[in-house]
Scaffold this active site. Structure first.
Site, short mmCIF file in Angstrom:
data_model
loop_
_atom_site.label_atom_id
_atom_site.label_comp_id
_atom_site.label_asym_id
_atom_site.label_seq_id
_atom_site.Cartn_x
_atom_site.Cartn_y
_atom_site.Cartn_z
N CYS A 53 0.82 -1.22 0.00
CA CYS A 53 0.00 0.00 0.00
C CYS A 53 0.85 1.27 0.00
CB CYS A 53 -0.94 -0.01 1.19
SG CYS A 53 -2.21 -1.27 1.00
N ASN B 94 -9.98 0.11 -1.45
CA ASN B 94 -8.53 0.17 -1.32
C ASN B 94 -7.89 -0.38 -2.60
OD1 ASN B 94 -5.84 -0.13 -0.68
ND2 ASN B 94 -6.18 -1.13 1.29
N HIS C 189 -3.15 7.30 1.84
CA HIS C 189 -3.53 5.98 1.30
C HIS C 189 -4.92 5.64 1.83
CE1 HIS C 189 -3.77 1.89 0.25
NE2 HIS C 189 -3.72 1.47 1.49
O1 UT7 Z 1 -4.05 -1.03 3.23
C1 UT7 Z 1 -3.02 -1.55 3.99
C2 UT7 Z 1 -3.25 -1.53 5.42
N1 UT7 Z 1 -4.53 -2.08 5.77
C3 UT7 Z 1 -5.28 -1.43 6.63
O2 UT7 Z 1 -4.93 -0.37 7.05
C4 UT7 Z 1 -6.56 -2.10 7.08
C5 UT7 Z 1 -6.70 -1.97 8.56
N2 UT7 Z 1 -7.85 -2.65 9.13
C6 UT7 Z 1 -9.12 -2.25 8.91
O3 UT7 Z 1 -9.40 -1.36 8.13
C7 UT7 Z 1 -10.21 -2.89 9.76
O4 UT7 Z 1 -9.62 -3.67 10.76
C8 UT7 Z 1 -11.22 -3.77 8.96
C9 UT7 Z 1 -12.09 -2.88 8.11
C10 UT7 Z 1 -10.46 -4.75 8.10
C11 UT7 Z 1 -12.11 -4.52 9.94
O5 UT7 Z 1 -12.77 -3.62 10.82
P1 UT7 Z 1 -12.79 -3.89 12.39
O6 UT7 Z 1 -13.60 -2.82 12.98
O7 UT7 Z 1 -11.35 -3.98 12.84
O8 UT7 Z 1 -13.55 -5.25 12.48
P2 UT7 Z 1 -13.05 -6.65 13.07
O9 UT7 Z 1 -12.06 -7.27 12.14
O10 UT7 Z 1 -12.67 -6.48 14.49
O11 UT7 Z 1 -14.40 -7.44 13.02
C12 UT7 Z 1 -15.50 -7.07 13.85
C13 UT7 Z 1 -16.65 -8.01 13.54
C14 UT7 Z 1 -16.24 -9.48 13.60
O12 UT7 Z 1 -17.32 -10.20 14.15
P3 UT7 Z 1 -17.27 -10.69 15.68
O13 UT7 Z 1 -16.07 -11.58 15.76
O14 UT7 Z 1 -17.13 -9.46 16.50
O15 UT7 Z 1 -18.57 -11.41 15.85
C15 UT7 Z 1 -16.10 -9.86 12.16
O16 UT7 Z 1 -16.33 -11.23 11.93
O17 UT7 Z 1 -17.14 -7.78 12.21
C16 UT7 Z 1 -17.16 -9.01 11.50
N3 UT7 Z 1 -16.89 -8.76 10.09
C17 UT7 Z 1 -17.86 -8.46 9.22
N4 UT7 Z 1 -19.19 -8.32 9.35
C18 UT7 Z 1 -19.90 -8.02 8.25
C19 UT7 Z 1 -15.71 -8.75 9.46
N5 UT7 Z 1 -15.88 -8.46 8.17
C20 UT7 Z 1 -17.20 -8.28 7.99
C21 UT7 Z 1 -17.99 -7.95 6.88
N6 UT7 Z 1 -19.32 -7.81 7.05
N7 UT7 Z 1 -17.46 -7.75 5.66
#
Ligand code: UT7
Length: 331
Positions: A115, A286, A256
């Site tokens: 990225c 992204n 980014h």
């Molecule tokens: O580009 C290079 C660098 N990358 C980044 O900077 C990305 C950094 N990370 C992020 O942007 C975020 O962590 C994400 C957008 C990937 C995820 O957001 P989050 O708020 O950190 O969510 P999480 O991974 O903690 O997931 C929370 C919940 C989980 O459910 P439980 O375990 O709490 O029941 C996931 O299973 O949301 C669930 N979940 C979804 N629900 C609906 C994960 N993906 C999805 C989805 N739709 N697509």
């Protein structure tokens, strides 16, 4: 002797026509528009569906740039390509592009910084201008993320899209404009949280690597999110402090586009209002190495960037790789 400074003198971009909305994603994985929008800021993304590789998008972006700058491919000295989705492992996509656009005198190479691919490539290109070696360096950031996205994994598949952007670097006519300062970092300890394990010399492609989904992006989102917020906000603030820049001096943060919440955290740390943050994540997701040059090209075309504007480009990605660039827009 006056320092030769590298300046961006033209921009170009390309995004595929096919739009994949959040409603479309709901049909592919267990997700919903509300979750995607509130957690990431993404409403839709573009996918290249014509069977063409990443270089197709890069070439289209370059054609736009050449047309805008009123030069031909024969004027280009060097082609540098930031990407994690090269057409193939080798030859480099810089070579593919050189042939496709017919850049008769150019050489080039690919840069792998995920990225942060565009800003790392820009700093590499800057050296060839500052040293006086070349006059026209093409810097491309392009990724066809749909080819390495696991459309069965809702944690990652809603995040990415395809696109390409490029800029031309030339010696600045005004030595007080162009790329003014850069701060770049890597930390290999972050490698385990965001990677693609298969297809390299560690895990050559095999039935086993395919069965394990190692030909797709793997990300521990929460971990990367925490590190990205800190890394990007810190480095964006550091470059301001190092150069005595106040928030009022800055026209735009060009971040980014990984997550809208990271962009907001970064702007808050820099004391910038939201309208000073370039954003395209809502419509493209992204696009990895393409996010920043895509922003630059579209905002420029809309007349929103003016000569003399102070821009902070900033990124965080797999590696970890991260950094910030301060530039004064020169045209
Ligand atoms: O580009 C290079 C660098 N990358 C980044 O900077 C990305 C950094 N990370 C992020 O942007 C975020 O962590 C994400 C957008 C990937 C995820 O957001 P989050 O708020 O950190 O969510 P999480 O991974 O903690 O997931 C929370 C919940 C989980 O459910 P439980 O375990 O709490 O029941 C996931 O299973 O949301 C669930 N979940 C979804 N629900 C609906 C994960 N993906 C999805 C989805 N739709 N697509």
């Amino acid at each position: 002797m006056t320092k030769i400074r590298a300046a961006i003198t033209a921009v170009g971009h390309y995004v595929p026509e096919t739009v994949l909305t959040n409603a479309d994603m709901e049909k592919i994985v267990e997700t919903n528009d509300e979750w995607i929008k509130s957690r990431t800021g993404i409403s839709e993304r573009r996918i290249l569906t014509n069977g063409e590789p990443m270089s197709f998008m890069a070439v289209e972006a370059i054609k736009m740039l050449l047309e805008r700058r009123k030069i031909t491919a024969d004027d280009i000295d060097l082609i540098l390509v930031g990407t994690v989705t090269p057409d193939m492992l080798f030859p480099s996509t810089a070579c593919v592009i050189q042939e496709k656009i017919g850049a008769s005198k150019a050489w080039g190479f690919d840069v792998l910084a995920a990225c942060s691919g565009f800003i790392f490539t820009l700093v590499a290109g800057m050296q060839f201008i500052e040293s006086g070696m070349y006059k026209k360096v093409l810097v491309v950031g392009a990724d066809k993320m749909s080819t390495i996205t696991n459309f069965k994994d809702r944690n990652t598949c809603v995040l990415f899209g395809d696109g390409a952007g490029c800029v031309l670097l030339e010696p600045s006519e005004d030595p007080n404009m162009g790329i003014m300062d850069t701060i770049m970092h890597v930390d290999g300890k972050g490698g385990k949280y965001l990677n693609m394990l298969g297809g390299g010399s560690l895990n050559p492609s095999s039935h086993e690597t395919i069965d394990k989904d190692w030909h797709y992006v793997y990300q521990e989102g929460k971990h990367v999110f925490k590190d990205a917020v800190k890394g990007m906000a810190d480095v964006s603030h550091d470059i301001m402090v190092a150069n005595g820049l106040k928030s009022d001096d800055i026209s735009y943060l060009v971040p980014h586009q990984a997550n809208m919440r990271i962009l907001t955290a970064c702007a808050d740390r820099m004391g910038l209002p939201q309208e000073k943050v370039m954003v395209n994540i809502h419509k493209y997701g992204n696009t990895t190495a393409a996010t920043i040059p895509l922003c630059l090209s579209e905002y420029w075309a809309d007349g929103k960037i003016k000569k003399g504007d102070n821009l902070i480009l900033s990124s965080f990605g797999a590696g970890y790789t991260w950094g910030a660039i301060w530039l004064k827009w020169a045209y």
